[in-house]
Structures are given as structure tokens and as C-alpha cells.
Design a protein around this motif. Structure first.
Motif, PDB file in Angstrom:
ATOM      1  N   SER A   1       0.885  -1.051  -0.069  1.00 33.51           N
ATOM      2  CA  SER A   1       0.144   0.060  -0.015  1.00 33.51           C
ATOM      3  C   SER A   1       0.988   1.311   0.171  1.00 33.51           C
ATOM      4  O   SER A   1       1.950   1.235  -0.610  1.00 33.51           O
ATOM      5  CB  SER A   1      -0.785  -0.103   0.974  1.00 33.51           C
ATOM      6  OG  SER A   1      -1.716   0.993   1.198  1.00 33.51           O
TER       7      SER A   1
ATOM      8  N   SER B 211      -4.482   5.174   4.351  1.00 36.49           N
ATOM      9  CA  SER B 211      -4.955   4.425   5.616  1.00 36.49           C
ATOM     10  C   SER B 211      -5.937   3.310   5.169  1.00 36.49           C
ATOM     11  O   SER B 211      -6.175   3.336   4.051  1.00 36.49           O
ATOM     12  CB  SER B 211      -5.175   5.011   6.790  1.00 36.49           C
ATOM     13  OG  SER B 211      -6.544   5.423   6.341  1.00 36.49           O
ATOM     14  N   GLU B 212      -6.253   2.457   6.112  1.00 37.24           N
ATOM     15  CA  GLU B 212      -7.299   1.557   5.411  1.00 37.24           C
ATOM     16  C   GLU B 212      -8.685   2.027   5.352  1.00 37.24           C
ATOM     17  O   GLU B 212      -9.641   1.313   4.939  1.00 37.24           O
ATOM     18  CB  GLU B 212      -7.594   0.504   6.800  1.00 37.24           C
ATOM     19  CG  GLU B 212      -8.184   0.976   8.228  1.00 37.24           C
ATOM     20  CD  GLU B 212      -6.983   1.385   9.215  1.00 37.24           C
ATOM     21  OE1 GLU B 212      -7.386   1.286  10.497  1.00 37.24           O
ATOM     22  OE2 GLU B 212      -6.048   1.811   8.634  1.00 37.24           O
ATOM     23  N   HIS B 213      -8.831   3.184   5.862  1.00 38.65           N
ATOM     24  CA  HIS B 213     -10.127   4.198   5.451  1.00 38.65           C
ATOM     25  C   HIS B 213      -9.774   4.948   4.172  1.00 38.65           C
ATOM     26  O   HIS B 213     -10.752   5.742   3.789  1.00 38.65           O
ATOM     27  CB  HIS B 213     -10.585   5.140   6.812  1.00 38.65           C
ATOM     28  CG  HIS B 213     -10.436   4.139   7.953  1.00 38.65           C
ATOM     29  ND1 HIS B 213     -11.461   3.157   8.033  1.00 38.65           N
ATOM     30  CD2 HIS B 213      -9.964   4.152   9.075  1.00 38.65           C
ATOM     31  CE1 HIS B 213     -11.487   2.554   9.303  1.00 38.65           C
ATOM     32  NE2 HIS B 213     -10.309   3.023   9.983  1.00 38.65           N
TER      33      HIS B 213
ATOM     34  N   GLY C   4      -7.410   1.102   0.464  1.00 38.38           N
ATOM     35  CA  GLY C   4      -7.745   1.144   1.720  1.00 38.38           C
ATOM     36  C   GLY C   4      -8.887  -0.055   1.883  1.00 38.38           C
ATOM     37  O   GLY C   4      -8.751  -0.706   2.917  1.00 38.38           O
ATOM     38  N   SER C   5      -9.615  -0.237   0.767  1.00 42.38           N
ATOM     39  CA  SER C   5     -10.700  -1.436   0.785  1.00 42.38           C
ATOM     40  C   SER C   5      -9.917  -2.810   0.925  1.00 42.38           C
ATOM     41  O   SER C   5     -10.497  -3.607   1.631  1.00 42.38           O
ATOM     42  CB  SER C   5     -11.613  -1.206  -0.136  1.00 42.38           C
ATOM     43  OG  SER C   5     -12.409  -0.273  -0.250  1.00 42.38           O
TER      44      SER C   5
ATOM     45  N   HIS D 169      -7.058  -3.267   2.232  1.00 37.46           N
ATOM     46  CA  HIS D 169      -6.209  -3.420   3.426  1.00 37.46           C
ATOM     47  C   HIS D 169      -7.591  -3.922   4.332  1.00 37.46           C
ATOM     48  O   HIS D 169      -7.228  -4.669   5.208  1.00 37.46           O
ATOM     49  CB  HIS D 169      -5.882  -1.981   3.976  1.00 37.46           C
ATOM     50  CG  HIS D 169      -5.132  -1.623   4.972  1.00 37.46           C
ATOM     51  ND1 HIS D 169      -4.396  -0.750   4.914  1.00 37.46           N
ATOM     52  CD2 HIS D 169      -5.356  -2.367   6.406  1.00 37.46           C
ATOM     53  CE1 HIS D 169      -3.991  -0.756   6.723  1.00 37.46           C
ATOM     54  NE2 HIS D 169      -4.383  -2.033   7.207  1.00 37.46           N
ATOM     55  N   GLN D 170      -8.636  -3.275   4.546  1.00 36.53           N
ATOM     56  CA  GLN D 170      -9.576  -3.553   5.443  1.00 36.53           C
ATOM     57  C   GLN D 170     -10.200  -5.082   5.051  1.00 36.53           C
ATOM     58  O   GLN D 170     -10.275  -5.928   6.304  1.00 36.53           O
ATOM     59  CB  GLN D 170     -10.713  -2.412   5.106  1.00 36.53           C
ATOM     60  CG  GLN D 170     -10.738  -1.259   5.700  1.00 36.53           C
ATOM     61  CD  GLN D 170     -12.122  -0.415   5.813  1.00 36.53           C
ATOM     62  OE1 GLN D 170     -13.196  -1.017   5.588  1.00 36.53           O
ATOM     63  NE2 GLN D 170     -12.104   0.724   5.819  1.00 36.53           N
TER      64      GLN D 170
ATOM     65  N   GLN E 167      -7.601  -7.443   6.869  1.00 32.52           N
ATOM     66  CA  GLN E 167      -7.768  -7.248   8.311  1.00 32.52           C
ATOM     67  C   GLN E 167      -8.832  -7.782   8.682  1.00 32.52           C
ATOM     68  O   GLN E 167      -8.731  -8.546   9.913  1.00 32.52           O
ATOM     69  CB  GLN E 167      -7.678  -5.838   8.671  1.00 32.52           C
ATOM     70  CG  GLN E 167      -7.534  -5.379   9.979  1.00 32.52           C
ATOM     71  CD  GLN E 167      -7.554  -3.908  10.367  1.00 32.52           C
ATOM     72  OE1 GLN E 167      -6.547  -3.097   9.516  1.00 32.52           O
ATOM     73  NE2 GLN E 167      -7.889  -3.482  11.302  1.00 32.52           N
TER      74      GLN E 167
ATOM     75  N   VAL F 123       0.275  -5.282   5.936  1.00 34.70           N
ATOM     76  CA  VAL F 123       0.009  -4.094   4.982  1.00 34.70           C
ATOM     77  C   VAL F 123       1.381  -3.398   4.851  1.00 34.70           C
ATOM     78  O   VAL F 123       1.500  -2.954   5.983  1.00 34.70           O
ATOM     79  CB  VAL F 123      -1.134  -3.572   4.973  1.00 34.70           C
ATOM     80  CG1 VAL F 123      -1.346  -2.319   4.001  1.00 34.70           C
ATOM     81  CG2 VAL F 123      -2.351  -4.299   4.933  1.00 34.70           C
TER      82      VAL F 123
ATOM     83  N   ARG G 232       3.177   0.099   4.032  1.00 28.64           N
ATOM     84  CA  ARG G 232       2.912   1.202   3.845  1.00 28.64           C
ATOM     85  C   ARG G 232       3.917   2.009   3.846  1.00 28.64           C
ATOM     86  O   ARG G 232       4.431   2.955   4.610  1.00 28.64           O
ATOM     87  CB  ARG G 232       1.889   1.851   4.791  1.00 28.64           C
ATOM     88  CG  ARG G 232       0.593   1.296   4.667  1.00 28.64           C
ATOM     89  CD  ARG G 232      -0.506   1.779   5.910  1.00 28.64           C
ATOM     90  NE  ARG G 232      -0.624   3.090   5.645  1.00 28.64           N
ATOM     91  CZ  ARG G 232      -1.000   4.082   6.804  1.00 28.64           C
ATOM     92  NH1 ARG G 232      -1.575   3.499   7.641  1.00 28.64           N
ATOM     93  NH2 ARG G 232      -1.119   5.473   6.098  1.00 28.64           N
TER      94      ARG G 232
ATOM     95  N   GLU H 290      -0.341  -3.243  10.165  1.00 35.01           N
ATOM     96  CA  GLU H 290       0.251  -2.595   9.136  1.00 35.01           C
ATOM     97  C   GLU H 290       1.877  -2.105   9.616  1.00 35.01           C
ATOM     98  O   GLU H 290       2.204  -1.918  10.687  1.00 35.01           O
ATOM     99  CB  GLU H 290      -0.563  -1.385   8.698  1.00 35.01           C
ATOM    100  CG  GLU H 290      -0.487  -0.328   9.726  1.00 35.01           C
ATOM    101  CD  GLU H 290      -1.278   0.999   9.569  1.00 35.01           C
ATOM    102  OE1 GLU H 290      -2.156   0.864   8.576  1.00 35.01           O
ATOM    103  OE2 GLU H 290      -1.193   2.050  10.377  1.00 35.01           O
TER     104      GLU H 290
END
Length: 289
Positions: free
Chosen positions: A105, A110-112, A117-118, A120-121, A124, A132, A134, A191
Motif C-alpha cells: 500500500s 490508511s485502511e479508510h 484502503g478497501s 487493506h480492510q 484485516q 500491509v 505502507r 500494518e
């Protein structure tokens, strides 16, 4: 030295900056790998095989890539919504009892956030073992990426970051963190924000290149619209070019990349390479520019 010979680690991203380096680390430590990308692999030998792979290809292509795999390194396509193709692929891998996933990433996302992000989420929430990566901006962008081209052709580095600072990181360090995330016995399940040892503006980076190599290089601060135009002219889809220009805006206005972490030291046991060391080690490239 790893001695398991029944499964491979799948590396998407083909010959990319991190995938290719992780591949070499894995092979040197005795792991079997499978590289996956749209071009033929430059690696050969008993420990490496390759499958032609496109995130948008048919399911048969993906099924072949997943055969005999124990862990996957995920590099997203250049798309504002990579989750549309990546999450179905991850689901298929989970159905095939693959447990470990490592996603590349960005320190800015971020995961948001958008794009990565999606995915990553999803990892998780659904993957038994995950990490992840970063990273901040790659030092190799000065030699292998777009900056390398304009630096060589014009003696200039173009960004819309203004005086904003970046924790430039060596792709070799990113790869070593990725190697551990893929192979450590205990899954990381977190992450990793990965940076070099200091944050610098592009003007400071240009001055450092000049100091160490004698190359007359300058940072030219351009507008976000100008950056979008340059990126689209280089073949990047307009929505993604706008996204990248927005990251430069955040660097300039919010200081989004002005950070230094100890991730490389904590994960690998050694300090990250500095930009000064990177320039010194690539002095011949800069002198030939």
C-alpha cells in the motif's frame, strides 16, 4: 535457510520494484517462488517459476497462479478501485486454504482511504495471517522512475509537493520488511509504515544529489493541474493521475509524508539506508545523467 519444497510464495507485480527484490531475497533463502505478471519473468531456475497474470484476466488464469501456493504478495493494478478485482482473487485464495497475504500500500493511504484502503480492510477482517506494507516514496524513483527520466533529460525533478517533506525509503528496505512479513513464523497481522531515516523536501533531495555527484539538478515546483497533465501524457489514466496529484497536495499542505519510523530496524534488525547512502551507491548512474 528454508528447506520446505512443497509450496511456493506467489508474488504479483511481476518485475516491479518490490516484487523483484522480494523474489531475490526469497530465492537466496531457499524458498520456492512464483512470479505473476503481464511480461515474461527475467528469473529462471529450479526455485522460480512464472505465470502470465493480469488482474482483469479470466478466472482460469487466476486459478493457475494459486496452485501450490502458501502465501501471496499483493501489488494492486493502477486503478482507482482495485478492490473490484483483488478481493475476489483473495476470496478464491482463502477458499484454497491460503492463509498469509501481504499487501503493498502507501504511507499516505490508511485502511479508510481510497484505492488500497478497501483491500487493506478486507485482509484485516478476513485473512488469518496478513500484513500491509505502507512505504513512503521510493528512493529508486530518482533513478528508475519518472524522476529519473526528467533528471537525466533536463536536470530537473518535477512535483507538486512544494516544500513538503518525504521520508524517502530504499526499495531494498521495503523488500526486506516484505520478506519477513511473508516468511516469519509468527504472522505480523498489522500494518507497517516504512520510511528512511530522515524526511527531506524534494529541493533538499536535489541539493543532496548535487553535493554528492556534482550533477546540476533542481526541483521544479509545479501545480497539481500541471502534474496531472504530465502524468496523463506519460500514459497514466486521468483519474489515477488526479489521485497521485492529490497525494502531492497532501504532502505540501498537510505534511502527510513528513514522518520517520523505526519499522525497518524493528522488523529486519538493521537500520534503513539513508538517501545519502543511496546516492553514493548509485553515483555512477547520476554521473552518467
Amino acid at each position: 535457510m528454508h528447506t520446505e519444497t512443497s509450496t511456493r510464495i506467489l508474488l504479483t507485480g511481476g518485475q516491479g520494484k518490490t516484487s523483484s527484490r522480494i523474489a531475490q531475497l526469497l530465492i537466496r533463502q531457499g524458498y520456492l517462488i512464483r512470479s505473476a505478471g503481464r511480461s515474461v519473468s527475467k528469473m529462471d531456475g529450479a526455485r522460480a517459476d512464472h505465470v502470465l497474470f493480469d488482474w482483469y484476466d479470466d478466472d482460469a488464469n487466476h486459478e493457475m497462479a494459486l496452485q501450490g501456493i502458501s502465501a501471496i504478495y499483493l501489488v494492486a493494478p493502477t486503478d482507482m478501485h482495485p478492490e473490484e478485482v483483488m478481493i475476489p482473487f483473495i476470496r478464491r485464495a482463502l477458499d484454497a486454504s491460503i492463509r498469509r497475504f501481504v499487501l503493498l500500500s502507501s504511507a499516505s493511504i490508511s485502511e479508510h482511504g481510497p484505492v488500497f484502503g478497501s483491500v487493506h480492510q478486507y485482509l484485516q477482517e478476513h485473512a488469518p495471517e496478513w500484513a500491509v506494507l505502507r512505504p513512503s516514496y521510493f528512493m529508486q524513483n530518482f533513478t528508475e522512475g519518472g524522476h529519473g527520466h526528467t533528471l537525466r533529460q533536463r536536470g530537473q525533478i518535477f512535483t507538486a509537493t512544494g516544500d513538503g517533506k518525504v521520508g524517502f525509503v530504499d526499495a531494498e528496505d521495503i523488500a526486506e520488511v516484505g520478506f519477513h512479513a511473508l516468511t516469519d513464523k509468527v504472522p505480523h497481522n498489522r500494518e507497517h509504515i516504512i520510511t528512511g531515516p530522515q524526511s527531506l523536501s524534494y529541493a533538499e533531495a536535489a541539493a543532496l544529489i548535487h553535493k554528492l555527484t556534482g550533477l546540476n539538478v533542481k526541483h521544479l515546483s509545479i501545480t497539481e493541474d500541471q502534474l496531472v497533465q504530465a502524468l496523463t501524457a506519460a500514459g497514466i489514466p486521468a483519474p489515477y493521475a488526479t489521485f497521485l496529484a492529490g497525494l502531492d497536495h497532501r504532502i505540501r499542505v498537510e505534511g502527510s509524508e513528513d514522518q520517520v519510523t523505526d519499522t525497518v530496524l524493528q522488523v529486519t534488525g538493521r537500520k534503513p539506508r539513508s538517501l545519502e547512502d543511496f546516492i553514493q551507491n548509485n553515483k555512477n548512474w547520476f554521473k552518467s545523467a
